[in-house]
Scaffold this motif. Sequence first.
Motif, short mmCIF file in Angstrom:
data_model
loop_
_atom_site.label_atom_id
_atom_site.label_comp_id
_atom_site.label_asym_id
_atom_site.label_seq_id
_atom_site.Cartn_x
_atom_site.Cartn_y
_atom_site.Cartn_z
N GLU A 40 4.68 0.51 -4.66
CA GLU A 40 5.34 -0.55 -3.89
C GLU A 40 5.48 -0.17 -2.43
O GLU A 40 5.23 -0.98 -1.52
CB GLU A 40 6.77 -0.73 -4.42
N ALA A 41 5.88 1.11 -2.20
CA ALA A 41 6.08 1.57 -0.83
C ALA A 41 4.77 1.53 -0.04
O ALA A 41 4.74 1.09 1.11
CB ALA A 41 6.67 2.98 -0.83
N ILE A 42 3.68 1.97 -0.67
CA ILE A 42 2.38 1.97 0.03
C ILE A 42 1.99 0.53 0.34
O ILE A 42 1.58 0.21 1.47
CB ILE A 42 1.29 2.66 -0.82
N ALA A 43 2.16 -0.35 -0.65
CA ALA A 43 1.75 -1.76 -0.46
C ALA A 43 2.55 -2.43 0.64
O ALA A 43 2.03 -3.27 1.38
CB ALA A 43 1.89 -2.51 -1.77
N SER A 44 3.85 -2.07 0.77
CA SER A 44 4.66 -2.76 1.77
C SER A 44 4.74 -2.01 3.09
O SER A 44 5.50 -2.37 3.99
CB SER A 44 6.07 -2.99 1.21
#
Length: 198
Positions: A40-44
């Motif tokens: 999630e962190a990478i995607a956002s």
Amino acid sequence: MASYSSSSLSRISTLQNHISPLEANNKLRSLVKISPQVSEAIASGRAVVALESTIISHGMPYPQNLQTAKEVESIVRENGAVPATIAILNGVPCIGLNEEELERLASLGKSVQKTAGRDIPHVVATRGDGATTVSATLFFASMVGIQVFVTGGIGGVHRHANHSKIHVHFLLFTMDISSDLTALGRTPIALKKEIKNI
Ligand SMILES: O=c1[nH]cc([C@@H]2O[C@H](COP(=O)(O)O)[C@@H](O)[C@H]2O)c(=O)[nH]1
């Protein structure tokens, strides 16, 4: 005929991987397990900090190693980033460990294989457990786009690496030089390392 065409296809696909490394990288990404928080962190676009795991398995005894690993992860969180401790478990490279995985790695200690970049294929192929050194952690972190990495220490040129000893009929060089050095030179990642005080 069918086997001829499938082998041709496989050759073409290998060739494509050389021509289009981005596509090859996407294929490699599908072979690793990224934790939901890290994914999630990478995607956002949130900050993610990669952490190596040899310091957990080989750097300290259990349970102090587990406690330290958790403390380091919480320092990263307190500073607004998401920690991604990296290790290979049952042959699967894991980017971001959950509590159970961290506990397993810490309690296995030195029975886990210390895994440098060159050891990754062996640990994965034998479905082993591997604690990643700086060079292997850099490989996985850069594969998924993590740009910052923290470690307790990096490998170097070991004492007497360039000394030769006359050994019966030939000269012997230990050439004990850590692959961390070449990996750091090749990987576009920022590394944070404090002077060791353990
Ligand atoms: O002060 C140190 N702490 C920790 C290590 C660990 O050992 C690895 C290097 O091992 P080698 O020299 O076998 O490449 C590092 O990546 C790190 O995981 C180290 O070398 N030096």
